[in-house]
Design a protein around this motif. Structure first.
Motif, PDB file in Angstrom:
ATOM      1  N   PHE A  73      28.206  44.430  63.449  1.00  0.00           N
ATOM      2  CA  PHE A  73      29.506  44.168  63.792  1.00  0.00           C
ATOM      3  C   PHE A  73      29.988  42.584  63.937  1.00  0.00           C
ATOM      4  CE2 PHE A  73      33.512  44.111  66.498  1.00  0.00           C
ATOM      5  CZ  PHE A  73      34.314  44.526  65.794  1.00  0.00           C
ATOM      6  N   LEU A  74      29.099  42.115  64.760  1.00  0.00           N
ATOM      7  CA  LEU A  74      29.011  40.758  65.286  1.00  0.00           C
ATOM      8  C   LEU A  74      29.080  39.797  64.191  1.00  0.00           C
ATOM      9  CD1 LEU A  74      27.227  40.690  68.675  1.00  0.00           C
ATOM     10  CD2 LEU A  74      29.793  40.548  68.416  1.00  0.00           C
ATOM     11  N   VAL A  76      29.465  40.604  60.883  1.00  0.00           N
ATOM     12  CA  VAL A  76      30.527  40.709  59.989  1.00  0.00           C
ATOM     13  C   VAL A  76      31.524  39.742  60.383  1.00  0.00           C
ATOM     14  CG1 VAL A  76      32.329  42.370  59.104  1.00  0.00           C
ATOM     15  CG2 VAL A  76      29.817  42.935  59.372  1.00  0.00           C
ATOM     16  N   ILE A  77      32.001  39.888  61.667  1.00  0.00           N
ATOM     17  CA  ILE A  77      32.962  38.968  62.051  1.00  0.00           C
ATOM     18  C   ILE A  77      32.836  37.373  61.945  1.00  0.00           C
ATOM     19  CG2 ILE A  77      34.150  38.232  64.176  1.00  0.00           C
ATOM     20  CD1 ILE A  77      34.096  41.194  65.271  1.00  0.00           C
ATOM     21  N   TYR A  78      31.379  36.931  62.205  1.00  0.00           N
ATOM     22  CA  TYR A  78      31.291  35.741  62.152  1.00  0.00           C
ATOM     23  C   TYR A  78      31.251  34.935  60.383  1.00  0.00           C
ATOM     24  CZ  TYR A  78      29.182  31.277  63.620  1.00  0.00           C
ATOM     25  OH  TYR A  78      28.949  30.055  63.873  1.00  0.00           O
ATOM     26  N   PHE A  80      33.231  36.428  58.222  1.00  0.00           N
ATOM     27  CA  PHE A  80      34.566  36.542  57.983  1.00  0.00           C
ATOM     28  C   PHE A  80      35.226  34.997  58.452  1.00  0.00           C
ATOM     29  CE2 PHE A  80      34.859  41.183  57.118  1.00  0.00           C
ATOM     30  CZ  PHE A  80      34.889  40.954  55.765  1.00  0.00           C
ATOM     31  N   TYR A  81      34.731  34.812  59.920  1.00  0.00           N
ATOM     32  CA  TYR A  81      35.228  33.440  60.307  1.00  0.00           C
ATOM     33  C   TYR A  81      34.652  32.284  59.486  1.00  0.00           C
ATOM     34  CZ  TYR A  81      34.926  29.694  63.653  1.00  0.00           C
ATOM     35  OH  TYR A  81      34.887  28.234  64.164  1.00  0.00           O
ATOM     36  N   GLY A 195      30.054  39.294  54.042  1.00  0.00           N
ATOM     37  CA  GLY A 195      30.371  39.806  55.107  1.00  0.00           C
ATOM     38  C   GLY A 195      30.834  41.398  54.835  1.00  0.00           C
ATOM     39  N   ALA A 199      28.831  44.859  56.018  1.00  0.00           N
ATOM     40  CA  ALA A 199      29.823  45.812  56.850  1.00  0.00           C
ATOM     41  C   ALA A 199      29.353  47.226  56.368  1.00  0.00           C
ATOM     42  CB  ALA A 199      31.124  45.391  56.359  1.00  0.00           C
TER      43      ALA A 199
END
Length: 202
Positions: A73-74, A76-78, A80-81, A195, A199
């Protein structure tokens, strides 16, 4: 270490992934020296995965859905960032002849986080390294450590090559903003795709 290990490792390292894409983007946006910092960060980011595999912690990610999902989860967020940061004004690939400098340490930290926050990297080392150990080895741990170090050295050398290639095209791109806009879109899309792929990983 066998020739099979070096050839297989070279193929794996050359494959476009998050580290390759990040190093290329930094080389295009910041130049060769910055791309070296990116290569250092991406290489250093493989250390926790290699250590985890060698001491068996990667098995936890394989058996614990909660641990894997949390790190995933972390990650994927990174990713996308990273896609967003490439597209925004002043981001990693904002190529200009005059621009505010970004510290090499920050570039390296970003590269490190990209790999640290990828739980599949630990599973890769867990599955990859043991294939090249000797069946009658007296100290498998030391052998795995040597293989991991060799893999990381190869990663750094190849990534520096990618960075040099990207930096060599930088002057051409500075004079062609439309080309840079297209490249930024492609790189952001690549991070977004990676990402999404992470996911959906089980």
């Amino acid at each position: 270490m066998s020739i099979e290990f070096f050839l297989t490792s070279l193929v794996v390292v050359l494959m476009p992934g998050t580290g390759v894409i990040y190093t290329l983007s930094v080389g295009l946006g910041r130049g060769f020296k910055a791309s070296i910092a990116a290569a250092v960060g991406c290489t250093f980011g493989t250390v926790p995965a290699a250590v985890a595999s060698i001491i068996g912690l990667a098995a936890l990610l394989h058996t614990s859905a909660l641990a894997f999902q949390a790190i995933k989860f972390l990650g994927v967020i990174y990713l996308f960032y990273m896609a967003w940061s490439i597209l925004k004004d002043g981001g990693a690939m904002d190529v200009r002849e005059e621009r505010s400098p970004q510290s090499y340490s920050k570039i390296a930290v970003t590269g490190t986080l990209i790999n640290v926050l990828n739980p599949k990297l630990s599973l890769f080392f867990l599955a990859f390294l043991p294939q090249f150990t000797s069946a009658n080895s007296a100290n498998v741990t030391n052998e795995l450590a040597v293989l991991a170090i060799a893999f990381m050295v190869m990663t750094f050398i190849v990534f520096v090559g990618y960075g040099a290639f990207a930096a060599s095209a930088r002057e051409y791109i500075i004079k062609r903003p439309n080309v840079m806009k297209w490249i930024k879109t492609c790189f952001a899309g690549a991070f977004g795709f990676l990402g999404l792929k992470l996911a959906m990983a089980d």
